[in-house]
Design a protein around this motif. Structure first.
Motif, short mmCIF file in Angstrom:
data_model
loop_
_atom_site.label_atom_id
_atom_site.label_comp_id
_atom_site.label_asym_id
_atom_site.label_seq_id
_atom_site.Cartn_x
_atom_site.Cartn_y
_atom_site.Cartn_z
N ILE A 123 0.87 -1.19 0.00
CA ILE A 123 0.00 0.00 0.00
C ILE A 123 0.90 1.23 0.00
N GLU A 124 0.59 2.16 -0.89
CA GLU A 124 1.39 3.38 -1.00
C GLU A 124 0.58 4.60 -0.60
N CYS A 125 1.27 5.62 -0.16
CA CYS A 125 0.59 6.88 0.15
C CYS A 125 1.59 8.02 -0.02
N ASP A 126 1.19 9.08 -0.68
CA ASP A 126 2.10 10.23 -0.70
C ASP A 126 1.50 11.37 0.11
N VAL A 127 2.36 11.99 0.89
CA VAL A 127 1.94 12.94 1.93
C VAL A 127 2.88 14.13 1.93
#
Ligand code: COA
Length: 169
Positions: A123-127
Motif C-alpha cells: 500500500i502506498e501513500c504520498d503525503v
C-alpha cells in the motif's frame, strides 16, 4: 477516546450526499497540508467518486455516525500487470472528530481488507512533508518512508517536499 457509536463500513452509493457534506467541510478548511480543491464537491461528484471504488482491487471505507459521514479511507489498486500487487490510499477525518482514533480505525480497516486479498502486498501513500498528523498515523500503522519528491509542492509561496510512504507484507 475512541467513539464506538461511529461505524467503520464500506461506502455505498447512498452515501453520496453525506460524503459531499463531509468533503465540502474538509475542502473549506483549505489546509496547507493537503491538495486544495477550487469548488465544493457536489453529490454527483461524490457518487462518481464512490463508483470509482467499485473495481475488485479498490475499497472505500467510511466512518459513519448515523446518516453523517465523519471520515473516509480509500484504496485503489494500480492497473498495470506489474503493479497489480500495489495500490494507493487517501484518507481524512472531519475536523470536529479528529484525535478520537477514527483515522486509526479507518486505516486499520483498509489494511485488513488489503491483507486479506492474496493479490495485494503493498500500500502506498504520498503525503506533504508538513502533514505531521497523517505522517504520524501512517507510521503508527506500519508505513515506512521510501522516498522524497524534493520541493515538489508549492505551499504559500514556498516549495516543500512530498514524501512517498509504503507498507509491505
Ligand atoms: C490525518 C488524520 C486523518 C488523522 O485522523 P485522526 O482521526 O485525527 O487520527 P487518530 O485520532 O486516529 O490518531 C491516530 C494517530 O495519528 C497520529 N495523529 C493524529 N493526529 C495528530 C496530530 N494532530 N499531531 C500528531 N499526530 C497525530 C498520532 O500518532 C495518533 O496516535 P495517538 O492518538 O496515539 O497519538 C486527520 O488529521 C485529517 O483528516 N487530516 C486532514 C486530512 C489529511 O491530511 N489527510 C491525509 C492526506 S494524505
Amino acid at each position: 477516546m475512541s467513539d464506538r457509536s461511529i461505524d467503520i463500513r464500506e461506502a455505498v452509493t447512498g452515501d453520496a450526499k453525506a460524503l459531499a457534506e463531509y468533503a465540502g467541510a474538509l475542502f473549506a478548511e483549505r489546509l496547507t497540508t493537503m491538495f486544495l480543491h477550487d469548488s465544493p464537491p457536489t453529490q454527483e461528484d461524490q457518487l462518481r467518486f464512490i463508483e470509482g471504488f467499485e473495481a475488485e482491487n479498490a475499497h472505500l471505507l467510511v466512518a459513519a455516525r448515523g446518516d453523517e459521514i465523519v471520515g473516509m479511507a480509500g484504496f485503489k489498486g494500480h492497473g498495470r500487470p506489474q503493479l497489480r500487487h500495489a495500490g494507493i490510499i487517501g484518507f481524512g477525518v472531519a475536523q470536529p472528530c479528529r484525535r478520537q482514533g477514527i483515522g486509526l480505525r479507518l486505516l486499520n480497516g483498509l489494511i485488513a481488507w488489503a491483507e486479506a486479498d492474496p493479490l495485494l502486498s503493498r500500500i502506498e501513500c504520498d503525503v506533504f512533508a508538513i502533514n505531521t498528523p497523517a505522517l504520524s498515523l501512517l507510521e503508527k500503522t506500519g508505513f515506512e518512508r521510501e522516498g522524497t519528491m524534493r520541493r515538489a509542492i508549492e505551499v504559500g509561496g514556498e516549495k516543500i517536499d512530498n514524501y512517498l510512504l509504503a507498507r509491505i507484507w
